[in-house]
Write a protein that holds these residues in place. Structure first.
Motif, PDB file in Angstrom:
ATOM      1  N   GLN A  75      10.499   1.608 -20.739  1.00 26.51           N
ATOM      2  CA  GLN A  75      10.880   0.748 -19.625  1.00 26.51           C
ATOM      3  C   GLN A  75      11.911   1.389 -18.687  1.00 26.51           C
ATOM      4  OE1 GLN A  75       8.548  -1.325 -18.915  1.00 26.51           O
ATOM      5  NE2 GLN A  75       9.778  -3.168 -18.833  1.00 26.51           N
ATOM      6  N   PRO A  76      13.058   1.868 -19.188  1.00 23.97           N
ATOM      7  CA  PRO A  76      14.010   2.485 -18.258  1.00 23.97           C
ATOM      8  C   PRO A  76      13.450   3.728 -17.578  1.00 23.97           C
ATOM      9  CG  PRO A  76      14.730   2.770 -20.541  1.00 23.97           C
ATOM     10  CD  PRO A  76      13.604   1.787 -20.554  1.00 23.97           C
ATOM     11  N   LEU A  77      12.655   4.529 -18.305  1.00 22.81           N
ATOM     12  CA  LEU A  77      12.110   5.737 -17.694  1.00 22.81           C
ATOM     13  C   LEU A  77      11.118   5.413 -16.583  1.00 22.81           C
ATOM     14  CD1 LEU A  77      11.452   8.533 -20.351  1.00 22.81           C
ATOM     15  CD2 LEU A  77      13.165   8.415 -18.550  1.00 22.81           C
ATOM     16  N   SER A  78      10.258   4.414 -16.805  1.00 26.58           N
ATOM     17  CA  SER A  78       9.295   4.060 -15.764  1.00 26.58           C
ATOM     18  C   SER A  78      10.009   3.514 -14.532  1.00 26.58           C
ATOM     19  CB  SER A  78       8.278   3.039 -16.291  1.00 26.58           C
ATOM     20  OG  SER A  78       8.900   1.797 -16.599  1.00 26.58           O
ATOM     21  N   LEU A  79      11.098   2.771 -14.731  1.00 25.59           N
ATOM     22  CA  LEU A  79      11.873   2.266 -13.598  1.00 25.59           C
ATOM     23  C   LEU A  79      12.547   3.420 -12.851  1.00 25.59           C
ATOM     24  CD1 LEU A  79      12.983  -0.091 -11.966  1.00 25.59           C
ATOM     25  CD2 LEU A  79      14.797  -0.358 -13.667  1.00 25.59           C
ATOM     26  N   MET A  80      13.135   4.368 -13.594  1.00 25.44           N
ATOM     27  CA  MET A  80      13.739   5.544 -12.955  1.00 25.44           C
ATOM     28  C   MET A  80      12.698   6.303 -12.143  1.00 25.44           C
ATOM     29  SD  MET A  80      15.989   7.091 -16.098  1.00 25.44           S
ATOM     30  CE  MET A  80      17.146   6.090 -17.026  1.00 25.44           C
ATOM     31  N   TRP A  81      11.528   6.467 -12.730  1.00 28.73           N
ATOM     32  CA  TRP A  81      10.452   7.231 -12.099  1.00 28.73           C
ATOM     33  C   TRP A  81      10.083   6.606 -10.756  1.00 28.73           C
ATOM     34  CZ3 TRP A  81       7.586  11.103 -15.039  1.00 28.73           C
ATOM     35  CH2 TRP A  81       6.513  11.653 -14.351  1.00 28.73           C
ATOM     36  N   ILE A  82       9.936   5.281 -10.731  1.00 25.82           N
ATOM     37  CA  ILE A  82       9.506   4.588  -9.514  1.00 25.82           C
ATOM     38  C   ILE A  82      10.587   4.634  -8.443  1.00 25.82           C
ATOM     39  CG2 ILE A  82       8.961   2.290  -8.564  1.00 25.82           C
ATOM     40  CD1 ILE A  82       7.444   1.761 -11.201  1.00 25.82           C
ATOM     41  N   VAL A  83      11.831   4.288  -8.794  1.00 24.73           N
ATOM     42  CA  VAL A  83      12.871   4.202  -7.759  1.00 24.73           C
ATOM     43  C   VAL A  83      13.207   5.572  -7.187  1.00 24.73           C
ATOM     44  CG1 VAL A  83      13.841   2.105  -8.750  1.00 24.73           C
ATOM     45  CG2 VAL A  83      14.808   4.314  -9.399  1.00 24.73           C
ATOM     46  N   ASP A  84      12.983   6.642  -7.939  1.00 28.02           N
ATOM     47  CA  ASP A  84      13.250   7.978  -7.418  1.00 28.02           C
ATOM     48  C   ASP A  84      12.174   8.453  -6.449  1.00 28.02           C
ATOM     49  OD1 ASP A  84      15.604   8.246  -8.715  1.00 28.02           O
ATOM     50  OD2 ASP A  84      14.903   9.644 -10.244  1.00 28.02           O
ATOM     51  N   ARG A  85      10.985   7.863  -6.514  1.00 28.25           N
ATOM     52  CA  ARG A  85       9.870   8.362  -5.717  1.00 28.25           C
ATOM     53  C   ARG A  85       9.619   7.587  -4.436  1.00 28.25           C
ATOM     54  NH1 ARG A  85       9.514  10.844 -10.102  1.00 28.25           N
ATOM     55  NH2 ARG A  85       8.216  12.665 -10.460  1.00 28.25           N
ATOM     56  N   VAL A  86      10.103   6.358  -4.359  1.00 30.08           N
ATOM     57  CA  VAL A  86       9.845   5.569  -3.145  1.00 30.08           C
ATOM     58  C   VAL A  86      11.060   5.626  -2.230  1.00 30.08           C
ATOM     59  CG1 VAL A  86       8.239   4.025  -4.322  1.00 30.08           C
ATOM     60  CG2 VAL A  86      10.659   3.420  -4.227  1.00 30.08           C
ATOM     61  N   PRO A  87      10.848   5.535  -0.906  1.00 34.12           N
ATOM     62  CA  PRO A  87      11.979   5.528   0.024  1.00 34.12           C
ATOM     63  C   PRO A  87      12.865   4.304  -0.181  1.00 34.12           C
ATOM     64  CG  PRO A  87       9.877   5.905   1.169  1.00 34.12           C
ATOM     65  CD  PRO A  87       9.548   5.500  -0.228  1.00 34.12           C
ATOM     66  N   PRO A 131       0.816  -1.227   0.000  1.00 35.76           N
ATOM     67  CA  PRO A 131       0.000   0.000   0.000  1.00 35.76           C
ATOM     68  C   PRO A 131       0.842   1.265   0.000  1.00 35.76           C
ATOM     69  CG  PRO A 131      -0.886  -1.603   1.559  1.00 35.76           C
ATOM     70  CD  PRO A 131       0.440  -2.139   1.095  1.00 35.76           C
ATOM     71  N   ALA A 132       1.973   1.237   0.722  1.00 39.10           N
ATOM     72  CA  ALA A 132       2.833   2.421   0.750  1.00 39.10           C
ATOM     73  C   ALA A 132       3.393   2.729  -0.628  1.00 39.10           C
ATOM     74  CB  ALA A 132       3.976   2.210   1.752  1.00 39.10           C
ATOM     75  N   VAL A 133       3.770   1.687  -1.352  1.00 45.02           N
ATOM     76  CA  VAL A 133       4.266   1.880  -2.719  1.00 45.02           C
ATOM     77  C   VAL A 133       3.176   2.487  -3.592  1.00 45.02           C
ATOM     78  CG1 VAL A 133       4.986   0.672  -4.817  1.00 45.02           C
ATOM     79  CG2 VAL A 133       6.029   0.087  -2.619  1.00 45.02           C
ATOM     80  N   LEU A 134       1.992   1.920  -3.549  1.00 44.95           N
ATOM     81  CA  LEU A 134       0.917   2.361  -4.438  1.00 44.95           C
ATOM     82  C   LEU A 134       0.414   3.754  -4.080  1.00 44.95           C
ATOM     83  CD1 LEU A 134      -1.082  -0.983  -4.722  1.00 44.95           C
ATOM     84  CD2 LEU A 134       0.525  -0.009  -6.358  1.00 44.95           C
ATOM     85  N   ARG A 135       0.571   4.159  -2.819  1.00 44.17           N
ATOM     86  CA  ARG A 135       0.123   5.501  -2.418  1.00 44.17           C
ATOM     87  C   ARG A 135       1.129   6.581  -2.782  1.00 44.17           C
ATOM     88  NH1 ARG A 135      -1.575   2.909   2.490  1.00 44.17           N
ATOM     89  NH2 ARG A 135       0.377   3.601   3.448  1.00 44.17           N
ATOM     90  N   THR A 136       2.343   6.206  -3.137  1.00 45.15           N
ATOM     91  CA  THR A 136       3.364   7.199  -3.459  1.00 45.15           C
ATOM     92  C   THR A 136       2.989   7.954  -4.724  1.00 45.15           C
ATOM     93  OG1 THR A 136       5.053   5.757  -2.487  1.00 45.15           O
ATOM     94  CG2 THR A 136       5.814   7.530  -3.929  1.00 45.15           C
ATOM     95  N   PRO A 137       2.947   9.279  -4.683  1.00 43.14           N
ATOM     96  CA  PRO A 137       2.543  10.046  -5.869  1.00 43.14           C
ATOM     97  C   PRO A 137       3.401   9.726  -7.088  1.00 43.14           C
ATOM     98  CG  PRO A 137       2.648  11.464  -3.931  1.00 43.14           C
ATOM     99  CD  PRO A 137       3.216  10.141  -3.516  1.00 43.14           C
ATOM    100  N   GLY A 138       2.741   9.492  -8.216  1.00 48.14           N
ATOM    101  CA  GLY A 138       3.441   9.240  -9.468  1.00 48.14           C
ATOM    102  C   GLY A 138       3.765   7.792  -9.736  1.00 48.14           C
TER     103      GLY A 138
END
Length: 319
Positions: free
Chosen positions: A254-266, A142-149
């Motif tokens: 693919q690389p952009l979506s991975l960058m986007w996710i890892v930059d936004r989650v703790p 849930p914490a992952v899915l609640r992270t904006p973006g």
């Protein structure tokens, strides 16, 4: 992976892949093949989540985008070289698949040795999670899915993987239905892969010019128009241009979506976020073939290509 670290899962994953692929060379019963093939997939996912988390958490943070881009380029090269090498080996062995599985097992064994070496001395990482952060991460998904973006990035990743799969699966069917030769279809798919590699090589320059969000949207819009347009022509020059445009866009997603996710989650839930991303991708690969198969029976392969473009367009809107 978040709890115990990345190297153990990389080692376990690649060992499972090695043993399973070698097992495929010795199995001739369909049910056993299915089980062993499932183990290949399990090992691959285990290794991939560990490796991608290691890449995302390594220092310096300023080079994270470069590391992720390099990972995706390597994966694309593997997807380009592997099938071609497999076909060559099989042809030399009078159509035998066993030699292909043995070769794949050899590659996996080499990777096992490299992974064991890496596990002994992992790269420097970001600071360890605090006690407060570990407590907060108990509800990790849930914490992952609640992270904006994160949800739009997950949708993008799922859509890109599905778009690539559908293009690879239905371009040959479209070629067969319209009289395009098998050799030409193979050439078109190779051109698509080459365009994807070129876009990943250029990703740093494109990010500097356009920014991440704009580039991500463009990467969706290009194949959203190019893939449906394939269904409107049989002219080879036009098809070459369209698959180049589609491959270029799909290579960036693919690389952009991975960058986007890892930059936004703790840091402490980054492995879970990458795991959720893989789960969404694989869920799409399970569900979409049956859905698209129904569309294909009603509208033909061209209808599938148009539907894929609609899917990519919807993903661009979500971003």
């Amino acid at each position: 992976v978040d709890r115990w670290g990345e190297p153990p899962f990389m080692v376990i994953g690649i060992i499972v892949v090695t043993l399973s692929v070698l097992g495929l060379s010795m199995v001739g019963v369909v049910f056993v093949l299915a089980v062993v093939n499932s183990l290949v997939g399990l090992g691959h996912i285990t290794f991939a989540v560990g490796a991608q988390t290691l890449i995302a958490n390594a220092q310096p943070t300023s080079e994270r985008e470069s590391r992720i881009a390099s990972w995706t380029i390597a994966a694309t090269m593997g997807g380009l070289v592997g099938p071609a090498l497999g076909g060559f080996l099989s042809a030399r062995a009078d159509g035998s698949a066993s030699i292909v599985f043995l070769a794949a097992g050899t590659f996996a064994a080499v990777t096992t040795a490299l992974t064991l070496k890496l596990a002994k001395k992992p790269p420097a990482k970001e600071p360890a999670p605090t006690r407060e952060n570990i407590g907060r991460s108990r509800q990790v998904i849930p914490a992952v899915l609640r992270t904006p973006g994160v949800v739009p990035a997950l949708v993008t990743s799922f859509t890109v993987v599905s778009g690539v799969d559908l293009l690879i699966a239905y371009l040959p069917a479209y070629g067969s239905a319209t009289g395009i030769s098998v050799a030409t279809v193979g050439l078109l798919l190779s051109i698509k892969s080459g365009a994807s590699i070129s876009s990943r090589l250029l990703i740093h320059r494109l990010l500097a010019i356009l920014g991440r969000r704009t580039l991500l949207i463009i990467s969706m819009v290009l194949p959203a128009f190019a893939i449906p347009a394939i269904a409107l022509t049989t002219a080879i020059p036009a098809l070459i241009g369209l698959v180049m445009v589609a491959g270029f866009g799909l290579g960036i997603g693919q690389p952009l979506s991975l960058m986007w996710i890892v930059d936004r989650v703790p840091t402490e839930i980054r492995g879970t976020a990458i795991g959720v991303r893989h789960t969404g991708n694989r869920a799409g690969q399970i569900a979409l073939p049956s859905i698209v198969g129904s569309l294909a029976s009603a509208a033909g392969p061209g209808g599938v290509l148009i539907g894929t473009g609609v899917l990519l367009g919807a993903s661009a809107l979500s971003v």
